[in-house]
Design an enzyme around this catalytic site. Structure first.
Site, PDB file in Angstrom:
ATOM      1  N   ASP A 148       0.847  -1.193   0.000  1.00 59.58           N
ATOM      2  CA  ASP A 148       0.000   0.000   0.000  1.00 59.58           C
ATOM      3  C   ASP A 148       0.882   1.242   0.000  1.00 59.58           C
ATOM      4  O   ASP A 148       1.841   1.344   0.785  1.00 59.58           O
ATOM      5  CB  ASP A 148      -0.924   0.023   1.223  1.00 59.58           C
ATOM      6  CG  ASP A 148      -2.195  -0.799   0.993  1.00 59.58           C
ATOM      7  OD1 ASP A 148      -2.228  -1.569   0.011  1.00 59.58           O
ATOM      8  OD2 ASP A 148      -3.142  -0.664   1.794  1.00 59.58           O
ATOM      9  N   ARG A 199      -7.436  -4.872  -7.227  1.00 61.59           N
ATOM     10  CA  ARG A 199      -6.414  -3.855  -6.924  1.00 61.59           C
ATOM     11  C   ARG A 199      -5.032  -4.267  -7.437  1.00 61.59           C
ATOM     12  O   ARG A 199      -4.087  -4.382  -6.696  1.00 61.59           O
ATOM     13  CB  ARG A 199      -6.348  -3.554  -5.423  1.00 61.59           C
ATOM     14  CG  ARG A 199      -7.634  -3.001  -4.861  1.00 61.59           C
ATOM     15  CD  ARG A 199      -7.476  -2.556  -3.416  1.00 61.59           C
ATOM     16  NE  ARG A 199      -8.735  -2.028  -2.882  1.00 61.59           N
ATOM     17  CZ  ARG A 199      -8.878  -1.526  -1.659  1.00 61.59           C
ATOM     18  NH1 ARG A 199      -7.844  -1.475  -0.840  1.00 61.59           N
ATOM     19  NH2 ARG A 199     -10.059  -1.087  -1.265  1.00 61.59           N
TER      20      ARG A 199
END
Length: 332
Positions: A148, A199
């Site tokens: 992330d 994602r």
């Protein structure tokens, strides 16, 4: 395969410094520091990975042991560090790496698996971190993301990594309230997203260049463009499983704007297999989309093909390679 990146970065130990392609190309890691030897798989203490990462001086961290490091808490990495797993097989589990307000980090040839807990990512990059290169890592099965990148972290390259057995693979840009994430710039190339659900990545605000990646058998979508993001998808292979939608667009309103917007994806030279549907937006101006050549002049890329797919099966993720030689080892 006609062209591979990084053919000489294993010629000697520190040859990786400053050699990333793309936005992370300035990352030098611990180039100007001594070599630190990890001699124990313990979570902390003398000779541990954690002890090396917390030191404030530049270090090129290598491993004298193979095995699993069970992290009881996030392992924070300070600036000017290389964590170099070449020559051993080291797996991090329990928690992950945290790159917080740091710069010039190289992470190479490690495995990440089985991170547990709220907001536990394999590699968490936030806030305000920059000049980062993640290369040849294998990542799977974390409770949150695998990588992330949020809170104004930028100038990052992710290359030759293998992603597997995971839901929310990679988030770039925190949420619509974090408008400072407009600065984010990330390059992702020669990676293999093998059955990860979604994602690959999902992007808010930032600029992302994807090239020569192989993404297959996703569970919702392959790539998602949210609020104001710009994704340049170039010569990638998208091979659908049961879900055919390759590109998704989520509309969100930035905190400092009146109108909600999605992001943009430009697909150039991509190959869509097994019924994968590009689902590209029509009618948006090319002025809305960056071009990588505005930021860096060269990158190693070839046409998406079966041969590229075959090589990405082999060269991504942790590799059984020798630790490169170094002219003079200085032990810390």
């Amino acid at each position: 395969m006609t062209s591979l990146p990084y053919t000489d970065v294993d010629s000697h130990l520190k040859a990786m410094a400053g050699r990333a392609e793309g936005f992370g190309r300035f990352a030098i890691g611990g180039l100007h520091g001594p070599v630190y030897f990890v001699t124990t798989l313990a979570d902390d203490g003398p000779g541990s990975l954690r002890e090396g990462c917390r030191k404030q001086e530049p270090l090129w961290i290598v491993f004298e042991v193979s095995g699993t490091v069970i992290l009881s808490s996030y392992l924070s990495v300070s600036s000017y560090k290389t964590i170099d797993g070449r020559g051993q097989r080291v797996k991090l589990t329990g928690k992950g790496l945290r790159l917080k307000e740091c710069e010039h980090i190289i992470i190479c040839n490690l495995e990440f698996e089985g991170g547990r807990g709220h907001d536990v990512d394999g590699i968490q990059i936030k806030p305000n971190s920059r000049h980062i290169w993640i290369d040849r890592c294998s990542l799977r099965d974390y409770d949150d993301g695998l990588i992330d990148i949020t809170r104004q972290s930028t100038d990052i390259t992710i290359s030759r990594c293998y992603f597997h057995q995971h839901d929310k693979t990679m988030l770039i840009g925190a949420d619509p309230s974090h408008v400072g994430d407009r600065c984010i710039r990330v390059t992702i190339h020669h990676c293999f997203f093998d059955g990860t659900r979604q994602r690959q990545p999902r992007v808010r605000f930032g600029k992302v260049h994807l090239y020569n990646n192989y993404t297959r058998n996703w569970g919702i979508y392959a790539v998602c463009a949210s609020v104001e993001s710009q994704i340049y998808s170039q010569c990638n292979i998208y091979e659908a499983g049961t879900k055919k939608k390759t590109f998704e667009y989520y509309t969100e309103k930035a905190a400092d704007r009146e109108e909600a917007k999605s992001g943009f994806i430009r697909s150039e030279g991509d190959v869509f297999l097994n019924g994968a549907q590009p689902c590209t937006l029509t009618g948006f101006s090319e002025e809305c989309m960056f071009h990588p050549s505005e930021f860096y002049p060269l990158w190693t890329m070839e046409a998406a093909s079966d041969s590229l797919k075959g090589v990405l099966h082999i060269l991504t993720g942790w590799q059984s390679i020798h630790r490169p030689p170094v002219e003079q080892l200085v032990m810390v």
